[in-house]
Motif scaffolding. Sequence first.
Motif, short mmCIF file in Angstrom:
data_model
loop_
_atom_site.label_atom_id
_atom_site.label_comp_id
_atom_site.label_asym_id
_atom_site.label_seq_id
_atom_site.Cartn_x
_atom_site.Cartn_y
_atom_site.Cartn_z
N VAL A 55 0.83 -1.20 0.00
CA VAL A 55 0.00 0.00 0.00
C VAL A 55 0.87 1.25 0.00
CG1 VAL A 55 -1.59 1.33 1.44
CG2 VAL A 55 -1.99 -1.11 1.04
N ILE A 56 1.88 1.27 0.88
CA ILE A 56 2.70 2.48 1.00
C ILE A 56 3.55 2.69 -0.26
CG2 ILE A 56 4.69 1.42 2.18
CD1 ILE A 56 4.61 4.05 3.95
N ASP A 57 3.97 1.57 -0.89
CA ASP A 57 4.76 1.71 -2.11
C ASP A 57 3.92 2.29 -3.25
OD1 ASP A 57 7.05 0.91 -0.95
OD2 ASP A 57 7.18 -1.05 -1.91
N ASN A 58 2.61 1.95 -3.27
CA ASN A 58 1.73 2.55 -4.27
C ASN A 58 1.74 4.08 -4.14
OD1 ASN A 58 -0.44 0.89 -6.02
ND2 ASN A 58 0.35 -0.35 -4.35
N VAL A 59 1.69 4.55 -2.89
CA VAL A 59 1.71 6.00 -2.68
C VAL A 59 3.07 6.57 -3.05
CG1 VAL A 59 1.35 7.84 -1.00
CG2 VAL A 59 -0.02 5.77 -0.88
N LYS A 60 4.13 5.81 -2.73
CA LYS A 60 5.48 6.29 -3.04
C LYS A 60 5.68 6.42 -4.55
CE LYS A 60 7.92 4.66 1.07
NZ LYS A 60 8.81 3.60 1.57
N VAL A 61 5.06 5.52 -5.32
CA VAL A 61 5.14 5.66 -6.78
C VAL A 61 4.46 6.97 -7.19
CG1 VAL A 61 4.43 4.69 -8.99
CG2 VAL A 61 5.27 3.19 -7.22
N GLY A 62 3.36 7.29 -6.52
CA GLY A 62 2.70 8.57 -6.79
C GLY A 62 3.60 9.75 -6.49
N LEU A 63 4.47 9.59 -5.49
CA LEU A 63 5.38 10.68 -5.10
C LEU A 63 6.61 10.75 -5.99
CD1 LEU A 63 5.25 10.18 -1.23
CD2 LEU A 63 4.46 12.21 -2.43
N HIS A 64 6.69 9.85 -6.96
CA HIS A 64 7.90 9.67 -7.78
C HIS A 64 8.51 10.98 -8.27
CE1 HIS A 64 10.51 7.19 -10.34
NE2 HIS A 64 10.43 8.17 -11.21
N ASN A 65 7.67 11.85 -8.83
CA ASN A 65 8.22 13.08 -9.40
C ASN A 65 8.32 14.21 -8.39
OD1 ASN A 65 8.60 12.00 -11.93
ND2 ASN A 65 6.49 12.42 -12.55
N GLN A 66 7.86 13.96 -7.15
CA GLN A 66 7.94 15.01 -6.12
C GLN A 66 9.33 15.04 -5.49
OE1 GLN A 66 5.09 16.93 -5.68
NE2 GLN A 66 4.54 15.70 -7.46
N MET A 67 9.83 13.86 -5.20
CA MET A 67 11.14 13.78 -4.54
C MET A 67 11.95 12.72 -5.27
SD MET A 67 9.78 13.25 -0.70
CE MET A 67 8.26 13.99 -0.18
N GLY A 68 13.21 13.00 -5.55
CA GLY A 68 13.99 12.02 -6.30
C GLY A 68 15.46 11.98 -5.96
N TYR A 69 16.10 10.95 -6.48
CA TYR A 69 17.55 10.84 -6.44
C TYR A 69 17.95 10.04 -7.67
CZ TYR A 69 15.78 6.67 -4.14
OH TYR A 69 15.06 5.54 -3.82
N SER A 70 19.24 10.03 -7.99
CA SER A 70 19.66 9.39 -9.23
C SER A 70 19.70 7.87 -9.10
CB SER A 70 21.03 9.90 -9.62
OG SER A 70 21.98 9.39 -8.71
N VAL A 71 19.79 7.20 -10.25
CA VAL A 71 19.92 5.74 -10.24
C VAL A 71 21.18 5.31 -9.51
CG1 VAL A 71 20.02 3.69 -11.69
CG2 VAL A 71 18.75 5.67 -12.46
N PHE A 72 22.25 6.09 -9.69
CA PHE A 72 23.51 5.76 -9.02
C PHE A 72 23.36 5.83 -7.51
CE2 PHE A 72 24.90 7.05 -13.24
CZ PHE A 72 25.67 5.94 -13.57
N ALA A 73 22.61 6.83 -7.06
CA ALA A 73 22.40 6.95 -5.62
C ALA A 73 21.67 5.73 -5.09
CB ALA A 73 21.61 8.22 -5.31
N SER A 74 20.74 5.18 -5.89
CA SER A 74 19.99 4.03 -5.39
C SER A 74 20.85 2.77 -5.41
CB SER A 74 18.70 3.83 -6.17
OG SER A 74 18.97 3.40 -7.48
N ILE A 75 21.67 2.61 -6.47
CA ILE A 75 22.50 1.39 -6.54
C ILE A 75 23.62 1.44 -5.50
CG2 ILE A 75 24.14 0.13 -7.99
CD1 ILE A 75 22.31 0.72 -10.35
N LEU A 76 24.22 2.62 -5.35
CA LEU A 76 25.36 2.73 -4.42
C LEU A 76 24.92 3.14 -3.01
CD1 LEU A 76 27.86 4.49 -6.84
CD2 LEU A 76 27.81 2.09 -6.19
N ARG A 77 23.61 3.30 -2.81
CA ARG A 77 23.08 3.68 -1.49
C ARG A 77 23.78 4.92 -0.94
NH1 ARG A 77 19.02 -0.43 -0.27
NH2 ARG A 77 18.27 0.01 -2.33
N LEU A 78 23.83 5.98 -1.76
CA LEU A 78 24.46 7.23 -1.33
C LEU A 78 23.59 7.91 -0.27
CD1 LEU A 78 25.60 8.62 -4.81
CD2 LEU A 78 26.93 7.32 -3.15
N PRO A 79 24.18 8.88 0.45
CA PRO A 79 23.41 9.56 1.50
C PRO A 79 22.10 10.15 0.97
CG PRO A 79 25.71 10.19 1.64
CD PRO A 79 25.58 9.32 0.44
N SER A 80 22.09 10.64 -0.28
CA SER A 80 20.85 11.24 -0.80
C SER A 80 19.74 10.20 -0.85
CB SER A 80 21.09 11.83 -2.19
OG SER A 80 21.44 10.82 -3.11
#
Lengths: 252, 373
Positions: A95-120
């Motif tokens: 349920v919460i991930d559905n809402v997070k998908v809705g927030l996709h364009n509100q808050m973001g970080y790069s693909v590299f940040a997600s793969i490398l788990r950067l502070p952002s």
Amino acid sequence: MALLEVNNLGISFGGLRAVDDFSISIEKGQLYGLIGPNGAGKTTVFNLLTGVYKPNVGIIKLDGQDITGKKTIDVNRAGIARTFQNIRLFGKLSVIDNVKVGLHNQMGYSVFASILRLPSFRKVEAQLQERALEILKVFDLDKEAEVLASNLPYGKQRKLEICRALATNPKLLLLDEPAAGMNPMETLELMETIRFVRDHFDMTILLIEHDMKLVSGICEELTVLNFGRILCQGKTSDVLNNPEVIKAYLGE
Amino acid sequence: MKANSIKDKFTNLKANKPLRQDLITYAIVIFAYLLIRILDMAGMVNSQLNGLLVPICVYAILAVSLNLTVGILGELSLGHAGFMCVGAFTSAFFSKCMVEAIPLAIVRFPVAILIGAVCAGLFGVLIGIPVLRLKGDYLAIVTLAFGEIIKNIINTINIGRDSNGLHFSMKSAMDLGMEKDGVFLIKGAMGITGTPGDSNFTIGVILLLITLFVVLNMVRSRDGRAIMAIRDNVIAAESVGINITKYKLLTFAISAALAGMAGALYAHNLGSLTATPKTFGYNMSIMILVYVVLGGIGNIRGSMIAAIILYVLPEMLRGLQTYRMLIYAVVLIVMMIYNWAPKSIAWRETHSAKDLLAKVKGVVASKSKKGGN
């Protein structure tokens, strides 16, 4: 100036004029209803407004910005969010991930940040979690945050769709038959919810509905469609007493 | 103070189920690696098993990377072996060219792997742009065709080097027109021979860990959610402003790049590399898909384990000769039933280790209650 201005909108599928000469003007903060018999073209209007179909003629303006013929994602970024007649949730996400998908364009970080788990990644994920829970709380869904969306009961799935749409931070919310399949008690609750969304989020809402109790209960103005054309437009009480409208719905 | 923060991290870990699951996956790989190493030191790993270790890593990487496309994005791709082929040949070509220029394998091999991955990723984007407009069966067939095209084109490439520089021909090795001192780098259907054997089990495991790290971290992020949203409902994903094309291409490219990495590992494990139907044809693509389906679509750890079991099994059964493929087929069916039959799923849900523990606790608690009364 009206929030949504639509002028002479029309679209044909082959030889069928599905929507013809459709004009509407919705003020900010209004609760507006779009009604009509089955097959009148109501959902087609929604699909035109959200860029699923491109109109053959006509202009759509949101907040003064011309959004005619734009792609769905650009329409969403411009500020229109919608729900669907047949519920379209991301069933295998929580349920919460559905809402997070809705927030996709509100808050973001790069693909590299997600793969490398950067502070952002950590920072933004924490914000996403907080904001998503906030929205869920408003609809009393925060206890089911980790449940799979497809496992929610029907009424709550409808609510979650509204949550997800609101997460995109729209100016205008389109609800396609929000009360479909609900019992009278649930419909009453839904009316409360819709009013609450309007007041709490300062939202403008355009809804398609067949349930006359809901329509007469919450909509301030109505447009009636029949065979793709506007049959009648105006204040709810006037429209519902119009003999043309009664004829279209009940026959002669 | 420090003890406190560690404790905090521990409770955080307890609450964070996905993170815990991911750590278990990494732990399985590291544990298996150490186990093999210890057995090896005790002299218990025979030469047959020893020869399987690198291929196991190759197929595990392929299965995990294909699961990103099939399980997470939800699009059926049958061209995975093609991307592996690109990675294998580009990296082997690089290594063969540079074997004298960069004698140190520890420097050369990582660069070769990177080149293999990047080239395969580029092919992923190139092929993805036209192909990802299709869906389901249509996409599967077109990716299959592209995989075959890649394999066949590589089979026609001839590259040689002499004192005048590099020569290239798509006709035959004779058409290169080299001087007498020329050497063939890629010789058409004969492929590349004499690639330095830089691959070993340790590097394989490291690459597998990298693959898992990339895939798992991506899945559990904003991008992963967007990709899964596309899988679950394209129209809804579009309506909340998700860029479908961008995310489909991104997934396809990463999946292809990881397959290219597996290809590089594969190429440097063999003396000679040829693009035969057996190694890079659609049989191989379907084999990888079998690993993914049997391991559980969308289940990253499952596809890794399925790849290991299903790759090792037929090799281990070689002693049984004619019955080998029969047993293999039966195992496929049994795994399929165990994973996907509704009754099996229901049984596993009621008999999970957690529930059993809870039951035992419940019995103990009720007994102590009775004793109290």
